[in-house]
Motif scaffolding. Structure first.
Motif, PDB file in Angstrom:
ATOM      1  N   LEU A  38       0.786  -1.211  -0.019  1.00  0.00           N
ATOM      2  CA  LEU A  38       0.247   0.055   0.096  1.00  0.00           C
ATOM      3  C   LEU A  38       0.742   1.414   0.063  1.00  0.00           C
ATOM      4  O   LEU A  38       0.671   2.059  -0.818  1.00  0.00           O
ATOM      5  CB  LEU A  38      -1.013  -0.065   1.169  1.00  0.00           C
ATOM      6  CG  LEU A  38      -1.745   1.347   1.348  1.00  0.00           C
ATOM      7  CD1 LEU A  38      -2.621   1.516   0.323  1.00  0.00           C
ATOM      8  CD2 LEU A  38      -2.605   1.290   2.834  1.00  0.00           C
ATOM      9  N   SER A 201      -7.798   5.509  -2.133  1.00  0.00           N
ATOM     10  CA  SER A 201      -6.998   4.995  -1.243  1.00  0.00           C
ATOM     11  C   SER A 201      -7.430   5.237   0.286  1.00  0.00           C
ATOM     12  O   SER A 201      -6.664   4.453   1.099  1.00  0.00           O
ATOM     13  CB  SER A 201      -5.387   5.696  -1.601  1.00  0.00           C
ATOM     14  OG  SER A 201      -5.130   5.561  -2.824  1.00  0.00           O
ATOM     15  N   PRO A 204      -8.191   1.371   1.916  1.00  0.00           N
ATOM     16  CA  PRO A 204      -6.913   0.732   2.385  1.00  0.00           C
ATOM     17  C   PRO A 204      -6.244   1.027   3.394  1.00  0.00           C
ATOM     18  O   PRO A 204      -5.766   0.351   4.105  1.00  0.00           O
ATOM     19  CB  PRO A 204      -6.384   0.174   1.148  1.00  0.00           C
ATOM     20  CG  PRO A 204      -6.611   1.204   0.055  1.00  0.00           C
ATOM     21  CD  PRO A 204      -8.014   1.611   0.657  1.00  0.00           C
ATOM     22  N   VAL A 208      -5.539  -1.215   6.450  1.00  0.00           N
ATOM     23  CA  VAL A 208      -4.264  -1.939   6.594  1.00  0.00           C
ATOM     24  C   VAL A 208      -3.696  -1.173   7.489  1.00  0.00           C
ATOM     25  O   VAL A 208      -2.631  -2.019   8.292  1.00  0.00           O
ATOM     26  CB  VAL A 208      -3.687  -1.686   5.066  1.00  0.00           C
ATOM     27  CG1 VAL A 208      -2.367  -2.286   5.042  1.00  0.00           C
ATOM     28  CG2 VAL A 208      -4.514  -2.602   4.101  1.00  0.00           C
TER      29      VAL A 208
END
Length: 415
Positions: A38, A201, A204, A208
């Motif tokens: 990521l 984005s 995530p 994450v």
């Protein structure tokens, strides 16, 4: 491009502990693979916003009623704002946590990038690019801080290498992407798509990345800012920061020169320029792969040798004439030299400032983007000299970088 500093951070004694022990670190390490993927991808997207306009100079000039040379101010404005934002984002990340800073930066950058797409004239575009640069500056220091605080030591070197290599590769990848999108959808679509990717984005990032526990009340912001003036009173460090300005101004100046003043048959030829940009990508893969070999040399020596190689390749490129294949080889070697020089410089800086690494890296990032901001203006001011003349001046700037790095090499040998 995000800019490349894996080795010095990874080799810091404070960062090589087998378990987190300082306040603000997690009780267990975060999963490395998804975070690395990521942050590397975001590094390409966020840092690459600096370089998208280098592939859009001609269509933006036509739409905004100006010249490609004047459009380079949109890159300069972004870079100076990014440099200033880098100084702010590092301490903010230490104080509020990496995930929070990345999230806030993505929201702000999404709005600013959409606004750039709607710019009706050059002054507005320049102003909006400044806001975009300030917003996107939040990412790089926060991403590096996340890797240091949340990824286990045995994976941290890989994480930092991937993240910083992605930032550096952004200089080439986003130019290629912007050129391809512009050819099919127009230059404004480059900013629409970038904004959409930033917004997506956020999902995530929240899923994450782990939040950072609040640090103690030691006044992190004040301490970080207080360290910076002290570092700037050290001549050897100042010389290294100036060498970074020379390196990045040379890097951006060369690619700007290819776009607006390149040899006959290349400047203005989108296919040829795309091929030249893509031809440098192997260097951005090879240098991280060869990092264990390169690191056998002391960082100050690697700095001097990489600067010298960059100067030699650019000087050689100034006399090639209108031949695309030799120019592609020159750009490949030049990008490899720059990719090797950048982490060597920051490793040298970190070794020289062991008790103020955060402030030292913030100043390094600032100097990188000051240099990147000056590059387009250097090319614009020298267009009358032609492509060969521009490259000779750039080579001279890189020789100056060698001279600025020599005191650190002498100090290392004397130590």
């Amino acid at each position: 491009m995000e800019f490349p500093c894996p080795a010095p951070l990874a080799t810091s004694p404070r960062l090589t502990a087998t378990a987190p022990s300082t306040e603000g670190q997690p009780a267990s390490w975060a999963p490395a693979a998804p975070a690395i993927a990521l942050l590397t991808a975001l590094g390409v997207l966020m840092v690459g916003q600096m370089y998208t306009v280098l592939a859009l100079l001609h269509p933006m000039a036509t739409a905004l009623g100006t010249t490609p040379e004047q459009v380079t101010w949109t890159a300069t404005a972004f870079g100076f704002a990014y440099a200033a934002g880098f100084l702010l984002a590092g301490p903010l990340s230490d104080r509020y946590g990496s995930r929070a800073v990345i999230t806030a930066g993505l929201v702000a950058a999404t709005a600013a990038t959409l606004a750039v797409s709607a710019a009706p004239d050059l002054p507005t575009a320049i102003a909006l690019r400044s806001v975009q640069g300030l917003a996107t500056a939040s990412f790089a220091p926060a991403a590096l801080s996340y890797a240091v605080r949340h990824i286990a030591p045995q994976r941290r070197g890989t994480a930092l290498t991937c993240i910083t290599s992605g930032m550096f590769a952004a200089a080439v990848l986003l130019q290629i992407g912007a050129q391809a999108v512009e050819a099919g959808l127009g230059w404004r679509a480059v900013f629409w798509i970038s904004a959409a990717l930033m917004a997506l984005s956020l999902i995530p990032v929240r899923r994450v990345l782990r939040p950072t526990l609040r640090q103690g009340t030691g006044g992190g912001l004040g301490q970080a800012f207080a360290a910076m003036p002290r570092l700037l009173r050290r001549p050897r460090l100042v010389a290294l920061y100036l060498s970074t300005v020379a390196l990045m101004s040379a890097f951006v100046a060369v690619y700007t020169a290819v776009a607006i003043a390149g040899p006959a048959g290349i400047a203005g030829n989108s296919s040829a320029i795309l091929a030249l940009r893509a031809g440098a990508l192997p260097a951005l893969v090879a240098v991280p792969v060869l990092a264990p070999v390169l690191q056998r040399l002391a960082a100050p020596l690697r700095t001097v040798l990489a600067f010298a190689l960059a100067a030699l390749t650019v000087a050689g490129g100034s006399s090639l004439g209108p031949h695309a294949v030799p120019l592609a080889i020159v750009l490949l070697l030049f990008v490899a030299a720059v990719a090797a020089a950048a982490p060597a410089v920051v490793e040298t800086i970190n070794a020289a400032a062991p008790h103020a690494r955060g402030a030292a890296v913030a100043l390094y990032g600032c100097s990188m983007f000051i240099g990147a901001s000056l590059g387009p203006q250097l090319t614009g001011a020298l267009t009358g000299l032609g492509f060969g003349g521009i490259l000779r001046v750039v080579a001279a700037a890189l020789v100056l970088g060698v001279l600025l790095a020599l005191p650190a090499l002498r100090h290392h040998r004397a130590a």
